[in-house]
Write a protein that holds these residues in place. Structure first.
Motif, PDB file in Angstrom:
ATOM      1  N   ARG A 186       0.877  -1.256  -0.096  1.00 40.97           N
ATOM      2  CA  ARG A 186      -0.172  -0.066  -0.039  1.00 40.97           C
ATOM      3  C   ARG A 186       1.025   1.282  -0.009  1.00 40.97           C
ATOM      4  NH1 ARG A 186      -5.520  -0.946   2.843  1.00 40.97           N
ATOM      5  NH2 ARG A 186      -5.502   1.387   2.696  1.00 40.97           N
ATOM      6  N   ILE A 187       0.387   2.173  -1.057  1.00 39.05           N
ATOM      7  CA  ILE A 187       1.352   3.331  -0.942  1.00 39.05           C
ATOM      8  C   ILE A 187       0.625   4.706  -1.460  1.00 39.05           C
ATOM      9  CG2 ILE A 187       1.941   2.829  -3.487  1.00 39.05           C
ATOM     10  CD1 ILE A 187       4.701   3.879  -2.919  1.00 39.05           C
ATOM     11  N   PRO A 188       0.969   5.793  -0.761  1.00 41.27           N
ATOM     12  CA  PRO A 188       0.235   6.953  -1.119  1.00 41.27           C
ATOM     13  C   PRO A 188       0.465   7.371  -2.780  1.00 41.27           C
ATOM     14  CG  PRO A 188       1.449   7.383   0.874  1.00 41.27           C
ATOM     15  CD  PRO A 188       2.019   6.057   0.268  1.00 41.27           C
ATOM     16  N   GLU A 199      -4.200   5.882  -0.703  1.00 47.39           N
ATOM     17  CA  GLU A 199      -3.353   5.173  -0.728  1.00 47.39           C
ATOM     18  C   GLU A 199      -3.900   4.103  -1.917  1.00 47.39           C
ATOM     19  OE1 GLU A 199      -2.756   3.184   3.057  1.00 47.39           O
ATOM     20  OE2 GLU A 199      -1.018   4.444   3.344  1.00 47.39           O
TER      21      GLU A 199
END
Length: 99
Positions: A18-20, A83
């Motif tokens: 999960r990444i912005p 995200e």
């Protein structure tokens, strides 16, 4: 002593995160951010891309399940500070809404 390689899907699963969305802007700007519809398995799509299975990828694209991230989607994710689930299959990054 020989080592056994894990199946591709297993390896790819370990590489998801999960990444912005903000951190993926350079991929989007370069046209290398690929949106994967929530009804598809991100790992399966990544595996088919890594295997260069153009027939399956084309089918998903025709069905509207896999495509470049649209300007509208990118703006919505950016504005909401969203995200996403991400998986890098060089030179692309596959992204999917993180629910």
């Amino acid at each position: 002593m020989s080592t056994v390689e894990p199946p591709l899907e297993t390896s790819l699963n370990l590489e998801t995160a999960r990444i912005p969305w903000h951190e993926l802007q350079r991929f989007f700007a370069a046209g290398r951010a690929i949106a994967v519809a929530p009804e598809l398995d991100l790992i399966k799509v990544g595996a088919e891309l890594a295997r260069d299975n153009s027939g399956q990828l084309q089918q998903w694209m025709e069905q509207g399940h896999v495509d470049a991230v649209s300007d509208e989607q990118a703006q919505a994710w950016f504005a909401a500070n969203s995200e996403v689930w991400a998986l890098v299959i060089r030179p692309y990054v596959l992204v999917q809404n993180a629910l």
